[in-house]
Design a protein around this motif. Structure first.
Motif, PDB file in Angstrom:
ATOM      1  N   GLY A 178       0.072  10.902   0.522  1.00  0.00           N
ATOM      2  CA  GLY A 178      -0.960  11.828   1.564  1.00  0.00           C
ATOM      3  C   GLY A 178      -1.554  10.253   1.457  1.00  0.00           C
ATOM      4  O   GLY A 178      -3.181  11.712   2.136  1.00  0.00           O
ATOM      5  N   VAL A 179      -2.147   9.413   0.945  1.00  0.00           N
ATOM      6  CA  VAL A 179      -3.589   9.051   0.615  1.00  0.00           C
ATOM      7  C   VAL A 179      -2.963   7.400   0.652  1.00  0.00           C
ATOM      8  O   VAL A 179      -2.123   7.048   0.742  1.00  0.00           O
ATOM      9  CB  VAL A 179      -4.086   9.151  -0.495  1.00  0.00           C
ATOM     10  CG1 VAL A 179      -5.802   8.098  -0.858  1.00  0.00           C
ATOM     11  CG2 VAL A 179      -4.731  10.623  -1.042  1.00  0.00           C
ATOM     12  N   ARG A 180      -3.825   6.641   1.480  1.00  0.00           N
ATOM     13  CA  ARG A 180      -4.268   5.589   1.721  1.00  0.00           C
ATOM     14  C   ARG A 180      -4.971   4.803   0.962  1.00  0.00           C
ATOM     15  O   ARG A 180      -5.528   4.672   0.624  1.00  0.00           O
ATOM     16  CB  ARG A 180      -5.058   5.032   3.435  1.00  0.00           C
ATOM     17  CG  ARG A 180      -4.700   3.217   3.259  1.00  0.00           C
ATOM     18  CD  ARG A 180      -5.739   3.374   4.460  1.00  0.00           C
ATOM     19  NE  ARG A 180      -6.586   1.798   4.656  1.00  0.00           N
ATOM     20  CZ  ARG A 180      -5.765   1.466   5.819  1.00  0.00           C
ATOM     21  NH1 ARG A 180      -5.752   1.489   6.896  1.00  0.00           N
ATOM     22  NH2 ARG A 180      -6.265  -0.279   5.688  1.00  0.00           N
TER      23      ARG A 180
ATOM     24  N   PRO B 151      -3.341  -7.855   5.581  1.00  0.00           N
ATOM     25  CA  PRO B 151      -3.488  -6.793   5.348  1.00  0.00           C
ATOM     26  C   PRO B 151      -2.578  -5.481   5.034  1.00  0.00           C
ATOM     27  O   PRO B 151      -2.329  -4.663   6.439  1.00  0.00           O
ATOM     28  CB  PRO B 151      -4.708  -6.377   5.015  1.00  0.00           C
ATOM     29  CG  PRO B 151      -5.653  -7.191   5.607  1.00  0.00           C
ATOM     30  CD  PRO B 151      -4.777  -7.371   6.808  1.00  0.00           C
ATOM     31  N   MET B 152      -1.857  -4.902   4.231  1.00  0.00           N
ATOM     32  CA  MET B 152      -1.017  -3.849   4.001  1.00  0.00           C
ATOM     33  C   MET B 152      -1.029  -2.782   3.048  1.00  0.00           C
ATOM     34  O   MET B 152      -0.869  -2.958   2.610  1.00  0.00           O
ATOM     35  CB  MET B 152       0.915  -4.866   3.883  1.00  0.00           C
ATOM     36  CG  MET B 152       1.690  -3.429   4.963  1.00  0.00           C
ATOM     37  SD  MET B 152       3.247  -4.035   4.249  1.00  0.00           S
ATOM     38  CE  MET B 152       3.161  -3.763   2.311  1.00  0.00           C
ATOM     39  N   PRO B 153      -1.852  -1.541   3.765  1.00  0.00           N
ATOM     40  CA  PRO B 153      -1.762  -0.604   2.171  1.00  0.00           C
ATOM     41  C   PRO B 153      -1.059   0.054   2.037  1.00  0.00           C
ATOM     42  O   PRO B 153       0.190   0.184   2.795  1.00  0.00           O
ATOM     43  CB  PRO B 153      -2.782   0.293   3.674  1.00  0.00           C
ATOM     44  CG  PRO B 153      -2.605   0.162   4.914  1.00  0.00           C
ATOM     45  CD  PRO B 153      -1.918  -1.336   5.473  1.00  0.00           C
ATOM     46  N   VAL B 154      -1.397   0.711   1.786  1.00  0.00           N
ATOM     47  CA  VAL B 154       0.044   2.148   1.096  1.00  0.00           C
ATOM     48  C   VAL B 154      -0.690   3.410   1.208  1.00  0.00           C
ATOM     49  O   VAL B 154      -1.095   2.789   0.141  1.00  0.00           O
ATOM     50  CB  VAL B 154       0.481   1.180  -0.569  1.00  0.00           C
ATOM     51  CG1 VAL B 154       1.814   2.475  -0.797  1.00  0.00           C
ATOM     52  CG2 VAL B 154       1.048   0.144  -0.582  1.00  0.00           C
TER      53      VAL B 154
END
Length: 123
Positions: free
Chosen positions: A57-59, A50-53
Motif C-alpha cells: 500500500g505504499v509507493r 523512474p519506476m516506483p514500486v
C-alpha cells in the motif's frame, strides 16, 4: 501507430544503430544513440524513466529506471552482454507488470546480428 507497427519501427531503428556502431560497446552508448534515432523518427521517448514500486500500500522509490519507454507503451531494456539469460527475461516481465505495460523489447547489442539478440515480451 498500432502495436506491431510501433515495435517494427523501434526494431528498425535499433538495427540502424547496431549496424553503425557494431557490438561490444557499453549499454549506455546504445541507449543514447537509440534514443536519438527514435526521437529523430518522430516518436515520443522517455529515457531512464523512474519506476516506483508499490508495496504493501505504499509507493517506494527504489531507484529503478526503465531504459527507454516509447509512446508510453513499449518498454525497451537494453543489454550488452555475452548472452541473454533467463534473469534478463524475468527482469523485463517484472518491469512490465510493475509499470502496467503490456509490451517490451529486450535487446542485446553484443551480438553479430541484432535480430538474434531481440526478444519481444508480452504480459
Amino acid at each position: 501507430m498500432i502495436g506491431s507497427e510501433l515495435t517494427e519501427k523501434i526494431i528498425g531503428e535499433a538495427i540502424f544503430v547496431h549496424r553503425n556502431l557494431g557490438p561490444g560497446l557499453l549499454e549506455s552508448t546504445y541507449e543514447t544513440c537509440l534514443f536519438h534515432r527514435l526521437i529523430k523518427a518522430g516518436l515520443s521517448v522517455e529515457k531512464e524513466k523512474p519506476m516506483p514500486v508499490f508495496f504493501d500500500g505504499v509507493r517506494l522509490d527504489c531507484g529503478y529506471r526503465l531504459d527507454l519507454v516509447v509512446e508510453d507503451s513499449v518498454v525497451l531494456e537494453l543489454k550488452s552482454v555475452k548472452k541473454l539469460r533467463e534473469i534478463h527475461l524475468a527482469q523485463m516481465i517484472t518491469y512490465l507488470k510493475l509499470g502496467g505495460y503490456q509490451t517490451g523489447l529486450l535487446m542485446n547489442f553484443n551480438v553479430l546480428r541484432l535480430v538474434d539478440g531481440i526478444k519481444r515480451v508480452k504480459v
